[in-house]
Design a protein around this motif. Sequence first.
Motif, mmCIF file in Angstrom:
data_model
loop_
_atom_site.group_PDB
_atom_site.id
_atom_site.type_symbol
_atom_site.label_atom_id
_atom_site.label_comp_id
_atom_site.label_asym_id
_atom_site.label_seq_id
_atom_site.Cartn_x
_atom_site.Cartn_y
_atom_site.Cartn_z
ATOM 1 N N PRO A 1 32.486 3.872 44.950
ATOM 2 C CA PRO A 1 33.244 3.596 46.176
ATOM 3 C C PRO A 1 32.590 4.227 47.407
ATOM 4 O O PRO A 1 32.579 3.627 48.482
ATOM 5 C CB PRO A 1 34.609 4.226 45.886
ATOM 6 N N SER A 2 32.018 5.422 47.235
ATOM 7 C CA SER A 2 31.354 6.084 48.353
ATOM 8 C C SER A 2 30.160 5.270 48.826
ATOM 9 O O SER A 2 29.953 5.091 50.039
ATOM 10 C CB SER A 2 30.893 7.486 47.927
ATOM 11 N N ARG A 3 29.372 4.758 47.906
ATOM 12 C CA ARG A 3 28.201 3.955 48.260
ATOM 13 C C ARG A 3 28.628 2.636 48.906
ATOM 14 O O ARG A 3 28.020 2.188 49.882
ATOM 15 C CB ARG A 3 27.356 3.687 47.010
ATOM 16 N N ILE A 4 29.666 2.026 48.382
ATOM 17 C CA ILE A 4 30.158 0.773 48.956
ATOM 18 C C ILE A 4 30.630 1.001 50.390
ATOM 19 O O ILE A 4 30.333 0.216 51.299
ATOM 20 C CB ILE A 4 31.281 0.184 48.091
ATOM 21 N N ASN A 5 31.371 2.080 50.623
ATOM 22 C CA ASN A 5 31.811 2.410 51.984
ATOM 23 C C ASN A 5 30.609 2.620 52.892
ATOM 24 O O ASN A 5 30.630 2.224 54.070
ATOM 25 C CB ASN A 5 32.672 3.673 51.974
ATOM 26 N N HIS A 6 29.572 3.244 52.360
ATOM 27 C CA HIS A 6 28.354 3.493 53.132
ATOM 28 C C HIS A 6 27.699 2.173 53.547
ATOM 29 O O HIS A 6 27.179 2.056 54.666
ATOM 30 C CB HIS A 6 27.386 4.323 52.282
ATOM 31 N N ILE A 7 27.722 1.197 52.664
ATOM 32 C CA ILE A 7 27.137 -0.117 52.967
ATOM 33 C C ILE A 7 28.000 -0.875 53.975
ATOM 34 O O ILE A 7 27.483 -1.568 54.856
ATOM 35 C CB ILE A 7 26.991 -0.931 51.666
ATOM 36 N N MET A 8 29.313 -0.730 53.848
ATOM 37 C CA MET A 8 30.227 -1.469 54.717
ATOM 38 C C MET A 8 30.257 -0.918 56.145
ATOM 39 O O MET A 8 30.600 -1.644 57.086
ATOM 40 C CB MET A 8 31.644 -1.437 54.133
ATOM 41 N N THR A 9 29.913 0.346 56.329
ATOM 42 C CA THR A 9 30.008 0.957 57.659
ATOM 43 C C THR A 9 29.176 0.243 58.724
ATOM 44 O O THR A 9 29.695 -0.068 59.806
ATOM 45 C CB THR A 9 29.622 2.446 57.587
ATOM 46 N N PRO A 10 27.878 -0.052 58.491
ATOM 47 C CA PRO A 10 27.128 -0.783 59.517
ATOM 48 C C PRO A 10 27.723 -2.153 59.823
ATOM 49 O O PRO A 10 27.689 -2.607 60.968
ATOM 50 C CB PRO A 10 25.727 -0.918 58.897
ATOM 51 N N LEU A 11 28.287 -2.816 58.797
ATOM 52 C CA LEU A 11 28.917 -4.116 59.020
ATOM 53 C C LEU A 11 30.107 -3.970 59.961
ATOM 54 O O LEU A 11 30.281 -4.763 60.893
ATOM 55 C CB LEU A 11 29.355 -4.714 57.684
ATOM 56 N N ARG A 12 30.940 -2.965 59.714
ATOM 57 C CA ARG A 12 32.100 -2.726 60.580
ATOM 58 C C ARG A 12 31.670 -2.448 62.017
ATOM 59 O O ARG A 12 32.209 -3.026 62.966
ATOM 60 C CB ARG A 12 32.911 -1.538 60.038
ATOM 61 N N VAL A 13 30.693 -1.573 62.182
ATOM 62 C CA VAL A 13 30.240 -1.205 63.531
ATOM 63 C C VAL A 13 29.646 -2.414 64.250
ATOM 64 O O VAL A 13 29.920 -2.652 65.434
ATOM 65 C CB VAL A 13 29.206 -0.060 63.448
ATOM 66 N N LEU A 14 28.861 -3.197 63.542
ATOM 67 C CA LEU A 14 28.240 -4.386 64.145
ATOM 68 C C LEU A 14 29.282 -5.404 64.601
ATOM 69 O O LEU A 14 29.213 -5.932 65.715
ATOM 70 C CB LEU A 14 27.283 -5.031 63.141
ATOM 71 N N LEU A 15 30.257 -5.691 63.746
ATOM 72 C CA LEU A 15 31.273 -6.684 64.080
ATOM 73 C C LEU A 15 32.140 -6.222 65.257
ATOM 74 O O LEU A 15 32.442 -7.003 66.160
ATOM 75 C CB LEU A 15 32.147 -6.978 62.866
ATOM 76 N N ASN A 16 32.526 -4.963 65.248
ATOM 77 C CA ASN A 16 33.356 -4.448 66.344
ATOM 78 C C ASN A 16 32.584 -4.407 67.659
ATOM 79 O O ASN A 16 33.129 -4.701 68.727
ATOM 80 C CB ASN A 16 33.874 -3.051 65.997
ATOM 81 N N GLU A 17 31.306 -4.047 67.581
ATOM 82 C CA GLU A 17 30.482 -3.998 68.791
ATOM 83 C C GLU A 17 30.247 -5.402 69.344
ATOM 84 O O GLU A 17 30.340 -5.633 70.556
ATOM 85 C CB GLU A 17 29.142 -3.333 68.477
ATOM 86 N N ALA A 18 29.971 -6.355 68.461
ATOM 87 C CA ALA A 18 29.761 -7.741 68.914
ATOM 88 C C ALA A 18 31.045 -8.327 69.494
ATOM 89 O O ALA A 18 31.009 -9.047 70.497
ATOM 90 C CB ALA A 18 29.268 -8.596 67.743
ATOM 91 N N ALA A 19 32.184 -8.030 68.877
ATOM 92 C CA ALA A 19 33.467 -8.522 69.390
ATOM 93 C C ALA A 19 33.724 -8.014 70.800
ATOM 94 O O ALA A 19 34.240 -8.735 71.660
ATOM 95 C CB ALA A 19 34.599 -8.086 68.452
#
Length: 392
Positions: free
Chosen positions: A159-177
């Motif tokens: 779960p820690s590694r998955i969260n680590h992978i998901m973090t850049p996706l979250r930041v990218l989507l929120n920044e683009a929005a």
Amino acid sequence: MGSVNTRGGLIYLDFRYKGQRCREYTKLQDSTRNRSRAQKLLKVIEAEITIDKLDYGKYFPNSKLKAHFDNISENTRQSKAYFDAPDSPKFEEFTQTWLAEMKIEWSKGHYNDVEGVLNKYLLPTFGNKKISAINKGQILQFRSILAKVPGRTGGFLSPSRINHIMTPLRVLLNEAADRYDFTSPWKNIKALKIGRTEVDPFSLGEVEKVLKNVPEEFYAYYVTRFFTGMKTGEIDGLMWDCVDLVNKTITVSQSYVRGEVTGLKTTGSYRVIHLIDRIVDALKEHKRTAYMKDKFVFTNSKRKPLNYQVVSRSVWYPALVKAKLRPRNPYQTRHSFATLLLASGESPEWIANQMGHTTTTMLFRVYSRYVPNLTRRDGSAFAAFLSMGGEV
């Protein structure tokens, strides 16, 4: 036009919504008064249908049709977001822009880490999609796929590694929005729960066994690791000008990661560690034989900073085999330092400071359960305190 009808003595509403015939029962018994109430409710529903403002679940939360209409609404929202951001780029294009902007802020190691996650996981999945068109369903599906990816040491990604992978996706989507004025799909997506950090510290007896079995030229290195709790990057990046053998301190102010000297991750990581005499003696002996033209305290045979992977493979694990101890990663030297300090009765606040933690929260969460195994803490101290009337 809808109608109010009855069946089995209960009133139900019959109307059409989004091309679907809807028959929704109420809990109202059939009566003139209740029929009037149902007619008023139907008029409100039809008015909201007319202006496309109907929240189906608000009126019929237990209806079988609720999920169907929720799905239609979500698809509509995503389509609207897509067309409301006509200038938004593809995910890969925006990623390159974002990375270029962040490069000046990040350390080389962090940049490479994020870039690695993007190239291995995110770009193959989302690269060709318009960033404003990525929806919540796709994000959750991607995360569920990650949960089935094999890990490096067997099993699946943690779960820690998955969260680590998901973090850049979250930041990218929120920044683009924010930049392209569309609604970010990252809504109510919580990080996966991470279990208690598993640590496997060495007992003092095991520490001594390791130190007896490491090569002589690495003795000072591992004495320092075990009895300062420094992280791998911190000790590999340690320079002589940060070592004060007179005042018996080490100032931790940098880290050596992936061939680059960088700053530390958090403000609390910058600290002054107080050295016991055993470390001072070992460093004095090491200094006597070291190349003093080198800035780094610990170097390899080519007088270059240590490569932790090479040292782990060629020195650390062979020493554990010779000492007849079960395999444990080198980071356990830090965990051992914390548990031994706790067992010795040192102040938790002081221990946290030596470890580079700003509070004792992580100290107790991660390490405290090992203390009873290292000290005789069975409640007798509390009983003695009470018997003395609260006097120490």
